[in-house]
Design an enzyme around this catalytic site. Structure first.
Site, short mmCIF file in Angstrom:
data_model
loop_
_atom_site.label_atom_id
_atom_site.label_comp_id
_atom_site.label_asym_id
_atom_site.label_seq_id
_atom_site.Cartn_x
_atom_site.Cartn_y
_atom_site.Cartn_z
N ASP A 1 12.88 10.37 24.72
CA ASP A 1 13.09 9.77 23.41
C ASP A 1 14.57 9.40 23.25
O ASP A 1 15.44 10.26 23.30
CB ASP A 1 12.69 10.79 22.33
CG ASP A 1 12.53 10.16 20.96
OD1 ASP A 1 13.03 9.05 20.74
OD2 ASP A 1 11.92 10.80 20.09
N ASP A 2 14.85 8.10 23.08
CA ASP A 2 16.22 7.61 22.89
C ASP A 2 17.09 7.81 24.13
O ASP A 2 18.31 7.98 24.03
CB ASP A 2 16.90 8.28 21.70
CG ASP A 2 16.33 7.85 20.36
OD1 ASP A 2 15.34 7.10 20.34
OD2 ASP A 2 16.88 8.27 19.33
N CYS B 1 10.87 4.14 17.79
CA CYS B 1 9.87 5.08 18.33
C CYS B 1 8.41 4.69 18.18
O CYS B 1 7.70 4.54 19.17
CB CYS B 1 10.08 6.46 17.71
SG CYS B 1 11.69 7.20 18.06
N HIS C 1 4.11 10.67 16.75
CA HIS C 1 4.76 9.66 15.91
C HIS C 1 3.93 8.40 15.71
O HIS C 1 4.45 7.30 15.57
CB HIS C 1 6.15 9.30 16.48
CG HIS C 1 7.12 8.88 15.41
ND1 HIS C 1 8.43 8.62 15.66
CD2 HIS C 1 6.96 8.70 14.08
CE1 HIS C 1 9.06 8.28 14.56
NE2 HIS C 1 8.17 8.32 13.58
N ASN D 1 12.79 3.89 24.03
CA ASN D 1 13.70 2.81 23.64
C ASN D 1 15.11 3.19 24.06
O ASN D 1 15.33 4.26 24.64
CB ASN D 1 13.63 2.52 22.14
CG ASN D 1 13.70 3.75 21.27
OD1 ASN D 1 12.71 4.10 20.61
ND2 ASN D 1 14.82 4.45 21.26
#
Length: 518
Positions: free
Chosen positions: A44-45, A84, A143, A272
């Site tokens: 994530d990120d 996300c 999410h 992302n």
């Protein structure tokens, strides 16, 4: 020689054993290898240059690096979105987020979002694996809707374990539908996830399994385990990434110890780009934007039974390719009742041409707003107004772009040299392509002809992406939605009132001190 032809030759050399002078025959084609286990490890990120094998200097990620060295390391991979929720929808459905109706960044605390999610009619990777008698597991961040209608257990997963939202949305940690921790222990998160993954591998049955391991890190807030604090040269964030790599290594070790590593596909990627540009180098931009840094992230495909020696691929691929690729490998036909925006990578793994042409466009949407389009090495940023851009937009340079901007990504990774004036024919052709995309996939406050419904726990509720447009919904509708929210979540009103009382008490205390001073 084109970039794709270079990949094709490299793959043929690997599959034919050309790097081994004693090799006598070709390796088996992907289609001949049956029922592989599949682990999709999504961070994530995590940015393009956040791990060592993609250029990181302040952290060490030896276990992920080993995966890249032994598998296919893609250098031109794009996620379906720069935030996300829509990015995850693209991975799991094989469709642009705009097509599958989940193009907004869902926050269960927003009155315009709490009832939204991935529509139950969408076919997820987990449901595709279930068709082929796989056991399906999910660990980590979902999410894609917090209401019961959108739970992972209702989207094809046999088991779920993890923290389904960002901490700022909800800190709860679940085992199935049971709350395991009201406040997720952030410094134990990687360890908890790692132990559950190891348990899934060790307790596997005769059935093959699909594990979607969607780690919450390095999304903020994060805390490293005490054994990893201070181990990197990049503060807590670096420590968290190194602990994540440790957990990844423990999982890989378990695959080897149990004797199933050879026919287990392990895929590593990120949803992302990162929040800081230094972690996206050499590309411009970050999470939230449609510069390359928001979309281009690591993607590694590892399958020892097929790929006998690792290599690097420069062929452009996208998140939507995952669904058709894994479907072909496990022998699950793609449903004919929907359109998929990706293609199978199996031909590429077998040294053949992809079904996608080099000039097929890739669309960079930010929520509902089509902001850029890529064809080959050309990338055109499209005019846009402040009204169209979502509230999370961080690209101030193009906040009110009034004319197209064209970059050549082959020579300009940093998207810094506008060459639109020298290539007006290309600009006009790409503008026409963009208009066709808007008609099919939508634009700000405009549904497209090819868009599926957005999942909603409240039938006929308006689908509004951003808060600034929520006030345009009539008061009676908003009140009815709020009433349903309180019916489902009476604790939310209690929490709101409690917070309001705290604010009043705080204000009263400040006034009291002020009066005493006077």
């Amino acid at each position: 020689m084109s970039l794709f032809k270079f990949d094709r030759i490299a793959i043929l050399l690997v599959l034919l054993g050309a790097f081994d002078p004693t090799a006598k025959c070709a390796q088996p084609a992907a289609s001949s290898l049956s029922n592989p286990n599949v682990i999709f490890f999504l961070t994530d990120d995590l940015g393009y240059s956040d791990i060592s094998c993609y250029g990181a200097k302040k952290v060490m990620t030896p276990n992920i690096d080993a995966l890249a060295a032994e598998g296919v390391k893609f250098t031109d991979f794009h996620t379906g979105a720069s935030i996300c929720s829509p990015s995850r929808a693209a991975f799991l459905t094989g469709a642009y987020p705009q097509r599958c109706g989940l193009y907004m960044g869902i926050n269960e605390n927003r009155e315009e979002h709490w009832f939204l999610g991935l529509h139950p009619d969408e076919l997820t990777l987990a449901e595709q694996f279930k068709k082929q008698n796989y056991r399906t597991f999910m660990i980590g961040k979902w999410h894609l809707g917090s209401e019961s209608e959108f739970h992972p257990l209702k989207q094809g997963f046999d088991q779920y374990y993890g923290m389904p939202s960002n901490v700022g949305h909800s800190p709860k940690f679940f085992d199935g539908e049971k709350v395991l921790f009201a406040q997720a222990p952030l410094n134990q998160l990687t360890n908890l996830y790692t132990q559950r993954a190891i348990d899934i591998i060790k307790r596997r049955s005769d059935q093959p399994f699909f594990l979607y391991f969607a780690h919450n890190y390095p999304h903020t807030p994060y805390q490293a385990g005490k054994e990893f604090i201070g181990t990197s040269k990049d503060g807590m964030r670096g420590d968290v990434i190194q602990e994540l790599d440790w957990g990844f290594g423990e999982m890989m070790k378990t695959l080897n110890d149990t004797g199933i590593a050879d026919n287990t596909i392990v895929i590593f990627s990120s949803d992302n780009g990162p929040v800081k540009p230094e972690y996206a180098a050499p590309f411009r931009g970050t999470k939230y934007v449609t510069f390359e840094g928001g979309h281009r992230v690591p993607f590694i495909f590892h399958w020892p039974a097929l790929i006998k020696q690792g290599f690097e691929s420069v062929t452009p691929i996208v998140a939507m390719d995952l669904f058709p690729t894994l479907s072909e490998i496990i022998g699950a036909p793609l449903p004919a009742d929907r359109k998929f925006d990706g293609v199978s990578l199996v031909p590429l793994l077998n040294g053949e041409d992809l079904a996608r042409q080099d000039t097929e466009p890739f669309y960079y949407y930010n929520c509902e707003n089509l902001q850029a389009i890529r064809q080959g090495n050309w990338k055109l940023h499209l005019p846009r107004s402040q009204e169209q851009v979502p509230f999370w937009e961080k690209n101030k340079a193009f906040f009110r772009l009034t004319k197209p901007v064209l970059y050549n990504l082959r020579t300009d990774h940093g998207e810094s040299q506008d060459v639109a004036a020298d290539h007006q024919e290309i600009v006009q052709q790409m503008l026409q392509t963009a208009q066709g995309a808007r008609e099919e996939l939508g634009e700000y406050m405009q549904r497209g002809s090819g868009q599926h419904p957005t999942g909603s726990a409240i039938p006929h509720a308006p689908i509004i992406s951003t808060r600034k447009d929520w006030q345009a919904v009539d008061a009676a509708t908003r009140a009815a939605i709020q009433a349903e929210r309180l019916k489902r979540h009476p604790e939310s009103e209690s929490a709101r009132m409690k917070n309001a009382n705290k604010q009043k008490q705080k204000a009263g205390s400040l006034n009291s001190r002020k009066n005493n001073k006077q």
